[in-house]
Write a protein that holds these residues in place. Structure first.
Motif, PDB file in Angstrom:
ATOM      1  N   ASP A   1       0.707  -1.325  -0.010  1.00 52.24           N
ATOM      2  CA  ASP A   1       0.005  -0.053   0.088  1.00 52.24           C
ATOM      3  C   ASP A   1       0.847   1.345   0.124  1.00 52.24           C
ATOM      4  O   ASP A   1       0.750   2.261  -0.801  1.00 52.24           O
ATOM      5  N   PHE A   2       1.965   1.221   0.899  1.00 53.39           N
ATOM      6  CA  PHE A   2       3.062   2.326   0.990  1.00 53.39           C
ATOM      7  C   PHE A   2       3.309   2.844  -0.546  1.00 53.39           C
ATOM      8  O   PHE A   2       3.319   3.868  -0.918  1.00 53.39           O
ATOM      9  N   GLN A   3       3.841   1.941  -1.329  1.00 52.25           N
ATOM     10  CA  GLN A   3       4.523   2.021  -2.578  1.00 52.25           C
ATOM     11  C   GLN A   3       3.498   2.610  -3.524  1.00 52.25           C
ATOM     12  O   GLN A   3       3.650   3.914  -4.213  1.00 52.25           O
ATOM     13  N   TRP A   4       2.203   2.320  -3.326  1.00 54.62           N
ATOM     14  CA  TRP A   4       0.959   2.900  -4.048  1.00 54.62           C
ATOM     15  C   TRP A   4       0.748   4.460  -3.688  1.00 54.62           C
ATOM     16  O   TRP A   4       0.460   5.396  -4.492  1.00 54.62           O
ATOM     17  N   TRP A   5       0.718   4.617  -2.342  1.00 53.16           N
ATOM     18  CA  TRP A   5       0.569   5.912  -1.934  1.00 53.16           C
ATOM     19  C   TRP A   5       1.867   6.960  -2.310  1.00 53.16           C
ATOM     20  O   TRP A   5       1.714   8.060  -2.888  1.00 53.16           O
TER      21      TRP A   5
END
Length: 269
Positions: free
Chosen positions: A64-68
């Protein structure tokens, strides 16, 4: 041997044509340069997740952090690309246009096509963000990165940054053809001007009705108020709010012309 301009175009496109940049251009470059530091962090997050996944310790929150990170950096990067003219172009005809025709094409593309779309994107995503905040939206994965509303607010804010970049680039191009007085800026960007005034008028009317109605009035009931209805003109149905926005746009442009004339008189004195 490469010129300083050519080297800057590769290493720091934001410095190309800096002398022509206005305050909006420089603000966009500043914000974009700060967000550019997201990409090294993104690379570290990707490599860490690959390593952890290979070791059997997959971390859903890292996905998720990567997409954020990626979503935030790319959206802000759109404004940077508009300011530096570094976006992908398919210039079949444009390259052969004379300079003045290129400027007119840029003005039309920015103020009549691109900026209205960005304003529309902001209007759509503000509801998207508010709904996410109200629902306290999180990740679909129990181990994911929660508080997803932060990303959705950032998405909406990024369209403001892109809008500033588009307007600043439009004014910069307009200044190469004429003195970009406030009234001229509003007139030559008429669709964007009216669209923005329409949004302001719509929300002002909506909130006025909502706040002055009984406490049990719902948003659906406010939307059904007579002011939001349509009337017939021949075969067309036109909303009252559109007519109000058109009148307000003419008044705003008239006020801008008055201010421009007053400024000219002051300078003459």
């Amino acid at each position: 041997m490469q010129s300083v301009e050519e080297i800057a175009a590769v290493n720091d496109p934001g410095e190309v044509g800096r002398d022509e940049h206005n305050k909006g251009d420089r603000l966009t470059v500043l914000i974009s340069n700060l967000f550019a530091w997201i990409f090294p962090i993104l690379m570290i997050a990707i490599c860490a997740q690959v390593f952890l996944r290979g070791a059997g310790m997959n971390q859903a929150w890292l996905d998720d952090f990567q997409w954020w990170l990626y979503g935030s950096a790319v959206l802000v990067g759109i404004g940077y690309a508009v300011t530096t003219n570094s976006h992908v172009r398919v210039d079949i005809l444009y390259d052969n246009f004379p300079d003045k025709k290129k400027l007119r094409t840029e003005i039309f593309a920015l103020a009549w096509l691109f900026l209205p779309f960005i304003i529309l994107c902001w209007d759509v995503t503000i509801h998207y963000a508010v709904a996410s905040v109200v629902a306290d939206e999180g990740s679909d994965s129990p181990n994911g990165l929660h508080n997803l509303w932060i990303l959705k607010i950032m998405m909406n804010a990024s369209f403001i940054i892109i809008g500033i970049a588009a307007w600043s680039a439009y004014v910069r191009n307009l200044s190469k053809l004429m003195k970009p007085t406030l009234s001229r800026q509003l007139i030559y960007a008429f669709p964007s001007t009216m669209f923005l005034i329409n949004l302001i008028a719509f929300y002002a009317i909506w909130w006025f009705i909502y706040l002055t109605s009984p406490a049990d009035t719902t948003a659906r009931e406010v939307g059904r108020s007579a002011i939001f209805d349509e009337f017939e003109v021949g075969v067309y149905d036109i909303k009252y709010t559109i007519v109000i926005s058109l009148v307000l746009t003419v008044l705003v442009i008239g006020a801008a012309r008055f201010l421009d004339r007053a400024a000219r008189n002051d300078n003459a004195v």
